[in-house]
Design a protein around this motif. Structure first.
Motif, PDB file in Angstrom:
ATOM      1  N   ALA A  41       0.785  -1.211  -0.103  1.00 27.34           N
ATOM      2  CA  ALA A  41      -0.097  -0.152  -0.160  1.00 27.34           C
ATOM      3  C   ALA A  41       0.953   1.224   0.040  1.00 27.34           C
ATOM      4  CB  ALA A  41      -1.017   0.032   1.116  1.00 27.34           C
ATOM      5  N   GLN A  42       1.832   1.148   0.588  1.00 26.36           N
ATOM      6  CA  GLN A  42       2.759   2.492   0.655  1.00 26.36           C
ATOM      7  C   GLN A  42       3.366   2.773  -0.653  1.00 26.36           C
ATOM      8  OE1 GLN A  42       5.760   1.657   3.871  1.00 26.36           O
ATOM      9  NE2 GLN A  42       4.362   1.614   5.361  1.00 26.36           N
ATOM     10  N   SER A  43       3.605   1.609  -1.387  1.00 21.24           N
ATOM     11  CA  SER A  43       4.389   1.862  -2.877  1.00 21.24           C
ATOM     12  C   SER A  43       3.370   2.438  -3.889  1.00 21.24           C
ATOM     13  CB  SER A  43       5.002   0.723  -3.320  1.00 21.24           C
ATOM     14  OG  SER A  43       3.922  -0.631  -3.461  1.00 21.24           O
ATOM     15  N   ARG A  44       2.029   1.878  -3.527  1.00 18.79           N
ATOM     16  CA  ARG A  44       0.902   2.217  -4.266  1.00 18.79           C
ATOM     17  C   ARG A  44       0.622   3.674  -4.024  1.00 18.79           C
ATOM     18  NH1 ARG A  44      -3.638  -1.486  -5.859  1.00 18.79           N
ATOM     19  NH2 ARG A  44      -3.669   0.415  -7.468  1.00 18.79           N
ATOM     20  N   PHE A  45       0.440   4.364  -2.593  1.00 13.09           N
ATOM     21  CA  PHE A  45       0.244   5.845  -2.479  1.00 13.09           C
ATOM     22  C   PHE A  45       1.506   6.252  -2.970  1.00 13.09           C
ATOM     23  CE2 PHE A  45      -3.108   4.323   0.274  1.00 13.09           C
ATOM     24  CZ  PHE A  45      -3.615   5.546   0.550  1.00 13.09           C
ATOM     25  N   ALA A  46       2.709   5.944  -2.930  1.00 16.75           N
ATOM     26  CA  ALA A  46       3.782   6.616  -3.814  1.00 16.75           C
ATOM     27  C   ALA A  46       3.473   6.697  -5.202  1.00 16.75           C
ATOM     28  CB  ALA A  46       4.832   5.778  -3.560  1.00 16.75           C
ATOM     29  N   TRP A  48       0.830   7.020  -6.642  1.00 18.21           N
ATOM     30  CA  TRP A  48      -0.429   7.976  -6.747  1.00 18.21           C
ATOM     31  C   TRP A  48       0.068   9.553  -6.397  1.00 18.21           C
ATOM     32  CZ3 TRP A  48      -3.617   4.435  -3.139  1.00 18.21           C
ATOM     33  CH2 TRP A  48      -4.141   3.352  -3.875  1.00 18.21           C
ATOM     34  N   GLY A  49       1.268   9.587  -5.670  1.00 13.34           N
ATOM     35  CA  GLY A  49       1.577  10.823  -5.123  1.00 13.34           C
ATOM     36  C   GLY A  49       0.775  11.383  -4.063  1.00 13.34           C
ATOM     37  N   GLU A  50       0.194  10.336  -3.314  1.00 11.53           N
ATOM     38  CA  GLU A  50      -0.523  10.795  -2.168  1.00 11.53           C
ATOM     39  C   GLU A  50      -0.168  10.589  -0.770  1.00 11.53           C
ATOM     40  OE1 GLU A  50      -3.774  11.827  -1.998  1.00 11.53           O
ATOM     41  OE2 GLU A  50      -4.145  11.829  -4.255  1.00 11.53           O
ATOM     42  N   SER A  51      -0.400  11.264   0.037  1.00 11.86           N
ATOM     43  CA  SER A  51       0.054  11.277   1.464  1.00 11.86           C
ATOM     44  C   SER A  51      -0.375  10.111   2.258  1.00 11.86           C
ATOM     45  CB  SER A  51       0.040  12.624   2.138  1.00 11.86           C
ATOM     46  OG  SER A  51       0.149  12.478   3.515  1.00 11.86           O
ATOM     47  N   ILE A  52       0.271   9.252   2.965  1.00 12.88           N
ATOM     48  CA  ILE A  52      -0.503   8.353   3.647  1.00 12.88           C
ATOM     49  C   ILE A  52      -1.271   8.786   4.837  1.00 12.88           C
ATOM     50  CG2 ILE A  52       0.025   6.262   5.322  1.00 12.88           C
ATOM     51  CD1 ILE A  52       2.386   5.555   3.342  1.00 12.88           C
ATOM     52  N   SER A  53      -1.067   9.650   5.235  1.00 12.92           N
ATOM     53  CA  SER A  53      -1.756  10.348   6.411  1.00 12.92           C
ATOM     54  C   SER A  53      -2.983  11.254   6.012  1.00 12.92           C
ATOM     55  CB  SER A  53      -0.650  11.197   7.455  1.00 12.92           C
ATOM     56  OG  SER A  53      -0.232  12.243   6.771  1.00 12.92           O
TER      57      SER A  53
END
Length: 96
Positions: A41-46, A48-53
């Protein structure tokens, strides 16, 4: 078979709790992933350019396997419309 809907967000977030209640009320199966605890999930958020928080993200796999629809902290009508558009939720099943 895995669900076509995945909710990404931190479990303590009030919006995550709301989204989970709405999905349960619509009787829609979904997967839940806390991106702070999942490397994938962390790599997917990266990607997308989204913040995990940030606000929660709902991923809906398209019916024809042509990618995904991503909704950032959707309200209930937007979520319902997307699920109906992708053939996951029908008017009949929602109103029964």
């Amino acid at each position: 078979m895995a669900s076509r809907v995945t909710i990404y967000g931190q479990s303590s977030d009030a919006d995550i709790k709301r989204l989970r209640r709405e999905m349960n009320a619509m009787y829609v199966e979904y997967d839940y992933v806390d991106p702070t605890k999942s490397k994938q999930a962390q790599s997917r958020f990266a990607e997308w350019g989204e913040s995990i928080s940030g606000k929660p993200v709902v991923e809906v796999l398209r019916e024809d396997d042509a990618g995904s629809v991503f909704l950032k902290n959707p309200d209930e009508p937007t979520l319902r419309q997307c699920l109906m558009g992708e053939g996951i939720l029908s008017v009949t099943s929602y109103w029964l």
